[in-house]
Design a protein around this motif. Sequence first.
Motif, PDB file in Angstrom:
ATOM      1  N   THR A 122       4.552   1.655  -1.869  1.00 27.50           N
ATOM      2  CA  THR A 122       4.758   3.025  -2.169  1.00 27.50           C
ATOM      3  C   THR A 122       5.026   3.602  -0.744  1.00 27.50           C
ATOM      4  O   THR A 122       4.242   3.919   0.099  1.00 27.50           O
ATOM      5  CB  THR A 122       3.837   3.746  -2.929  1.00 27.50           C
ATOM      6  OG1 THR A 122       3.759   2.947  -4.138  1.00 27.50           O
ATOM      7  CG2 THR A 122       4.140   5.053  -3.325  1.00 27.50           C
ATOM      8  N   VAL A 123       6.261   4.581  -0.731  1.00 25.48           N
ATOM      9  CA  VAL A 123       6.571   5.336   0.440  1.00 25.48           C
ATOM     10  C   VAL A 123       6.728   6.714  -0.009  1.00 25.48           C
ATOM     11  O   VAL A 123       7.670   6.961  -0.990  1.00 25.48           O
ATOM     12  CB  VAL A 123       7.751   5.011   1.118  1.00 25.48           C
ATOM     13  CG1 VAL A 123       7.856   5.450   2.368  1.00 25.48           C
ATOM     14  CG2 VAL A 123       7.773   3.240   1.616  1.00 25.48           C
ATOM     15  N   SER A 124       5.804   7.619   0.360  1.00 25.55           N
ATOM     16  CA  SER A 124       5.911   8.896  -0.092  1.00 25.55           C
ATOM     17  C   SER A 124       6.699   9.876   1.147  1.00 25.55           C
ATOM     18  O   SER A 124       6.734   9.425   2.144  1.00 25.55           O
ATOM     19  CB  SER A 124       4.393   9.665   0.110  1.00 25.55           C
ATOM     20  OG  SER A 124       3.922   9.419   1.149  1.00 25.55           O
ATOM     21  N   SER A 125       7.378  10.943   0.459  1.00 18.01           N
ATOM     22  CA  SER A 125       8.143  11.693   1.230  1.00 18.01           C
ATOM     23  C   SER A 125       7.677  12.849   1.986  1.00 18.01           C
ATOM     24  O   SER A 125       6.468  12.987   1.816  1.00 18.01           O
ATOM     25  CB  SER A 125       9.129  12.166   0.330  1.00 18.01           C
ATOM     26  OG  SER A 125       8.926  12.775  -0.651  1.00 18.01           O
ATOM     27  N   GLY A 170       0.882  -1.157   0.196  1.00 16.80           N
ATOM     28  CA  GLY A 170       0.049   0.056  -0.089  1.00 16.80           C
ATOM     29  C   GLY A 170       0.794   1.324  -0.144  1.00 16.80           C
ATOM     30  O   GLY A 170       2.081   1.071  -0.452  1.00 16.80           O
ATOM     31  N   LEU A 171      -0.003   2.564   0.267  1.00 20.65           N
ATOM     32  CA  LEU A 171       0.902   3.723   0.459  1.00 20.65           C
ATOM     33  C   LEU A 171       0.940   4.107   1.725  1.00 20.65           C
ATOM     34  O   LEU A 171       0.064   4.026   2.580  1.00 20.65           O
ATOM     35  CB  LEU A 171      -0.089   4.783  -0.298  1.00 20.65           C
ATOM     36  CG  LEU A 171       0.367   6.167  -0.420  1.00 20.65           C
ATOM     37  CD1 LEU A 171       1.678   6.326  -1.048  1.00 20.65           C
ATOM     38  CD2 LEU A 171      -0.691   7.034  -1.005  1.00 20.65           C
ATOM     39  N   VAL A 172       2.133   4.454   2.091  1.00 19.29           N
ATOM     40  CA  VAL A 172       2.720   4.724   3.370  1.00 19.29           C
ATOM     41  C   VAL A 172       3.575   6.266   3.580  1.00 19.29           C
ATOM     42  O   VAL A 172       4.348   6.226   2.573  1.00 19.29           O
ATOM     43  CB  VAL A 172       3.111   3.510   4.269  1.00 19.29           C
ATOM     44  CG1 VAL A 172       4.559   3.196   3.609  1.00 19.29           C
ATOM     45  CG2 VAL A 172       3.208   4.062   5.799  1.00 19.29           C
ATOM     46  N   GLN A 173       3.438   6.902   4.423  1.00 23.31           N
ATOM     47  CA  GLN A 173       4.454   8.026   4.443  1.00 23.31           C
ATOM     48  C   GLN A 173       5.649   7.548   5.021  1.00 23.31           C
ATOM     49  O   GLN A 173       6.016   6.516   5.595  1.00 23.31           O
ATOM     50  CB  GLN A 173       3.912   9.176   5.371  1.00 23.31           C
ATOM     51  CG  GLN A 173       2.597   9.958   4.851  1.00 23.31           C
ATOM     52  CD  GLN A 173       2.296  11.195   5.871  1.00 23.31           C
ATOM     53  OE1 GLN A 173       2.597  11.130   6.974  1.00 23.31           O
ATOM     54  NE2 GLN A 173       1.837  12.051   4.882  1.00 23.31           N
ATOM     55  N   ALA A 174       6.992   8.426   4.631  1.00 20.08           N
ATOM     56  CA  ALA A 174       8.242   8.150   5.155  1.00 20.08           C
ATOM     57  C   ALA A 174       8.292   7.967   6.725  1.00 20.08           C
ATOM     58  O   ALA A 174       7.616   8.796   7.214  1.00 20.08           O
ATOM     59  CB  ALA A 174       9.010   8.914   4.773  1.00 20.08           C
ATOM     60  N   GLY A 175       8.983   6.850   7.040  1.00 18.91           N
ATOM     61  CA  GLY A 175       8.827   6.930   8.659  1.00 18.91           C
ATOM     62  C   GLY A 175       7.756   5.774   9.178  1.00 18.91           C
ATOM     63  O   GLY A 175       7.784   5.324  10.146  1.00 18.91           O
ATOM     64  N   GLY A 176       7.067   5.599   8.368  1.00 21.13           N
ATOM     65  CA  GLY A 176       5.870   4.643   8.551  1.00 21.13           C
ATOM     66  C   GLY A 176       6.135   3.209   8.528  1.00 21.13           C
ATOM     67  O   GLY A 176       7.352   2.616   8.156  1.00 21.13           O
ATOM     68  N   SER A 177       5.069   2.346   8.540  1.00 16.68           N
ATOM     69  CA  SER A 177       5.252   0.809   8.833  1.00 16.68           C
ATOM     70  C   SER A 177       4.374   0.224   7.840  1.00 16.68           C
ATOM     71  O   SER A 177       3.146   0.610   7.754  1.00 16.68           O
ATOM     72  CB  SER A 177       5.384   0.268  10.023  1.00 16.68           C
ATOM     73  OG  SER A 177       6.219   0.791  10.901  1.00 16.68           O
TER      74      SER A 177
END
Length: 125
Positions: free
Chosen positions: A122-125, A10-17
């Motif tokens: 997908t990791v968003s910054s 899935g989609l997660v923000q930077a620093g997430g898990s």
Amino acid sequence: QVQLVESGGGLVQAGGSLSLSCAASRLTFSRYVMAWFRQRPGKEREFVAGITQSGASTDYIDSVKGRFTISRDNAKNTVYLQMNSLKPEDTAVYYCAADYDSTRIWSQGYLYNYWGQGTQVTVSS
């Protein structure tokens, strides 16, 4: 027909898990070394983590050490990849793979017998 089915991307923000799962069917799961590979945009597929049949030994690429954890549950025919402190450069399609009766964790993908269809992370910054 052997099946490996990944889930949890899935989609997660930077620093997430994120936690990925790979459910295997129609094989003797406990006889297989299991691994996670990934293919980042514009890059070749690369080994990420592997685990031996009993779960006693694991291996990781340097860039994920201390952030990712591979584990397995032989009773559930499932291998997991817990991904913490995610970075944008972890963005990739993640695949699980199975290597029958191996005596070690190989990083070369061509040595693996079976592959899943992949799950997008997908990791968003």
